[in-house]
Motif scaffolding. Structure first.
Motif, PDB file in Angstrom:
ATOM      1  N   ALA A  11       0.994  -1.255   0.101  1.00  0.00           N
ATOM      2  CA  ALA A  11      -0.069   0.034   0.009  1.00  0.00           C
ATOM      3  C   ALA A  11       0.972   1.348  -0.061  1.00  0.00           C
ATOM      4  O   ALA A  11       0.631   2.220  -0.689  1.00  0.00           O
ATOM      5  CB  ALA A  11      -0.879   0.101   1.271  1.00  0.00           C
ATOM      6  N   ALA A  12       1.968   1.280   0.728  1.00  0.00           N
ATOM      7  CA  ALA A  12       2.946   2.310   0.990  1.00  0.00           C
ATOM      8  C   ALA A  12       3.627   2.745  -0.496  1.00  0.00           C
ATOM      9  O   ALA A  12       3.787   3.867  -0.816  1.00  0.00           O
ATOM     10  CB  ALA A  12       3.850   2.115   1.920  1.00  0.00           C
ATOM     11  N   LEU A  13       4.109   1.563  -1.198  1.00  0.00           N
ATOM     12  CA  LEU A  13       4.364   1.703  -2.631  1.00  0.00           C
ATOM     13  C   LEU A  13       3.301   2.293  -3.449  1.00  0.00           C
ATOM     14  O   LEU A  13       3.718   3.140  -4.358  1.00  0.00           O
ATOM     15  CB  LEU A  13       4.958   0.663  -3.053  1.00  0.00           C
ATOM     16  N   MET A  14       2.278   1.675  -3.351  1.00  0.00           N
ATOM     17  CA  MET A  14       1.183   2.224  -4.260  1.00  0.00           C
ATOM     18  C   MET A  14       0.901   3.770  -4.164  1.00  0.00           C
ATOM     19  O   MET A  14       0.787   4.496  -5.153  1.00  0.00           O
ATOM     20  CB  MET A  14      -0.171   1.493  -3.992  1.00  0.00           C
ATOM     21  N   LYS A  15       0.922   4.194  -2.925  1.00  0.00           N
ATOM     22  CA  LYS A  15       0.786   5.686  -2.580  1.00  0.00           C
ATOM     23  C   LYS A  15       1.804   6.556  -3.225  1.00  0.00           C
ATOM     24  O   LYS A  15       1.533   7.518  -3.884  1.00  0.00           O
ATOM     25  CB  LYS A  15       0.711   5.854  -1.098  1.00  0.00           C
ATOM     26  N   LYS A  16       3.225   6.157  -2.805  1.00  0.00           N
ATOM     27  CA  LYS A  16       4.135   6.640  -3.649  1.00  0.00           C
ATOM     28  C   LYS A  16       4.024   6.748  -5.200  1.00  0.00           C
ATOM     29  O   LYS A  16       4.275   7.869  -5.723  1.00  0.00           O
ATOM     30  CB  LYS A  16       5.456   5.832  -3.183  1.00  0.00           C
ATOM     31  N   VAL A  17       3.882   5.775  -5.797  1.00  0.00           N
ATOM     32  CA  VAL A  17       3.669   5.629  -7.366  1.00  0.00           C
ATOM     33  C   VAL A  17       2.745   6.609  -7.633  1.00  0.00           C
ATOM     34  O   VAL A  17       2.922   7.424  -8.689  1.00  0.00           O
ATOM     35  CB  VAL A  17       3.415   4.094  -7.648  1.00  0.00           C
ATOM     36  N   ALA A  18       1.473   6.560  -7.045  1.00  0.00           N
ATOM     37  CA  ALA A  18       0.268   7.597  -7.484  1.00  0.00           C
ATOM     38  C   ALA A  18       0.897   8.882  -7.197  1.00  0.00           C
ATOM     39  O   ALA A  18       0.426   9.715  -7.994  1.00  0.00           O
ATOM     40  CB  ALA A  18      -0.887   7.168  -6.467  1.00  0.00           C
ATOM     41  N   GLN A  19       1.342   9.310  -6.208  1.00  0.00           N
ATOM     42  CA  GLN A  19       1.651  10.698  -5.897  1.00  0.00           C
ATOM     43  C   GLN A  19       2.849  11.092  -7.173  1.00  0.00           C
ATOM     44  O   GLN A  19       2.765  12.210  -7.582  1.00  0.00           O
ATOM     45  CB  GLN A  19       2.388  10.783  -4.408  1.00  0.00           C
ATOM     46  N   GLU A  20       3.708  10.389  -7.094  1.00  0.00           N
ATOM     47  CA  GLU A  20       4.648  10.739  -8.228  1.00  0.00           C
ATOM     48  C   GLU A  20       4.325  10.775  -9.549  1.00  0.00           C
ATOM     49  O   GLU A  20       4.600  11.456 -10.506  1.00  0.00           O
ATOM     50  CB  GLU A  20       5.758   9.672  -7.988  1.00  0.00           C
ATOM     51  N   ALA A  21       3.185   9.957  -9.935  1.00  0.00           N
ATOM     52  CA  ALA A  21       2.709  10.237 -11.266  1.00  0.00           C
ATOM     53  C   ALA A  21       1.893  11.531 -11.390  1.00  0.00           C
ATOM     54  O   ALA A  21       2.064  11.918 -12.589  1.00  0.00           O
ATOM     55  CB  ALA A  21       1.590   9.062 -11.502  1.00  0.00           C
ATOM     56  N   VAL A  22       1.340  11.974 -10.399  1.00  0.00           N
ATOM     57  CA  VAL A  22       0.529  13.233 -10.532  1.00  0.00           C
ATOM     58  C   VAL A  22       1.630  14.370 -10.476  1.00  0.00           C
ATOM     59  O   VAL A  22       1.240  15.420 -11.122  1.00  0.00           O
ATOM     60  CB  VAL A  22      -0.259  13.405  -9.233  1.00  0.00           C
TER      61      VAL A  22
END
Length: 311
Positions: A299-310
């Motif tokens: 979940a933490a990695l997913m949050k990081k990926v989402a934020q960086e994509a934006v």
């Protein structure tokens, strides 16, 4: 006077900041199965981050921009299925669209038996509430073809501006399929090429208008690299796309039986994080919510990926 001018400037900056990071949004999605899936997790993410979200999905499965526009031209014969999470209540009867939605009957896509559903058309939905955001997207099978966005996407934009002039129009970038989708072979491209083409097509459509793009497809590609996703003959390897079960045939070869191009549960969560980060300007790395079955590290990695994509 100088102090007063500074205060006015500071207040103006504060107002801009507030507009960029709203705490409450009414969002209407004009889409298909690649948007309706947002109802699974975005309300949970928004609620956990103390954001008020009224989310309505106006959809027909596989609907392209061309079909959307054709339906606008004949609204009396083109009702859409409507689903919503309005004020945090799934399928709540208090949804504004319920005021204009009609009970209609159609044949179920799979069983071919008559089914009753609640629906309305695009012009009605656009005036059913004072939407802050209206999102549009191309059907995934056309998403990589720039020519399919015109003139129908342009016509749809004009109609939204006419019926909901206060709304900000935002484009959702959809995602590329898993390698098991046979359409890739038919198009003579792989997953990465499909993403590259759809990415260029979405941004090419949005740029002349100055529209924001919700980079869901970009986040999916980043997830595939970051995890990393390792496809096997009988596994999606941790991808957020694909929920089929793999079956071994008499020849010993494995084949997926089921969905190989829609989001699975993890994908629903990633999509929700990307939308929340983009529309609300929120830092989703701080989101306290994650699905119960999703490991904390993932979940933490997913949050990081989402934020960086934006970003």
């Amino acid at each position: 006077m100088k102090i007063k001018a500074l205060l006015v400037a500071a207040l103006a900056c504060a107002c801009v900041f507030a507009r960029e990071k709203p705490k409450s949004l009414k969002v209407l999605m004009i889409g298909n199965s690649f948007s309706i899936c947002l109802l699974h997790e975005m309300p949970n993410v928004a609620k956990a981050m103390d954001l008020k979200l009224d989310l309505c999905s106006l959809y027909i499965g596989g609907c392209s921009l061309e079909r959307h526009w054709q339906n606008v031209c004949r609204p009396e014969t083109a009702p859409y299925a409507v689903a919503w999470n309005y004020g945090g209540v799934k399928n709540g009867a208090d949804a504004a669209v319920a005021k204009v939605a009609k009970k209609s009957e159609r044949l179920h896509w799979k069983t071919k038996k008559p089914e009753t559903y609640t629906g309305c058309n695009i012009p009605e939905a656009l005036t059913a509430d004072r939407w802050d955001v209206v999102t549009i997207q191309q059907a995934s099978h056309f998403s990589w073809q720039p020519a399919t966005y015109h003139p129908f996407g342009d016509d749809l934009v004009k109609k939204i501006r006419e019926r909901a002039p206060q709304a900000k129009i935002v484009v959702q970038e959809t995602w590329s399929y898993t390698p098991w989708d046979k359409r890739l072979a038919g198009w003579k491209m792989d997953q990465d090429e499909m993403y590259a083409k759809l990415h260029e097509a979405y941004y090419g459509f949005a740029k002349p208008y100055g529209f924001d793009v919700i980079p869901v497809g970009t986040a999916v590609q980043a997830w595939r690299r970051e995890l990393p996703v390792k496809y096997a003959e009988n596994s999606f390897g941790g991808d957020v796309v694909g929920s089929a079960k793999f079956v071994q045939g008499a020849d010993g070869k494995w084949a997926p039986k089921g969905d190989v191009f829609h989001f699975n549960g993890d994908g629903h969560y990633l999509q929700a994080l990307v939308w929340t980060a983009k529309l609300f300007g929120a830092d989703v790395t701080k989101c306290p919510y994650a699905p119960a079955k999703l490991p904390a590290e993932k979940a933490a990695l997913m949050k990081k990926v989402a934020q960086e994509a934006v970003k």
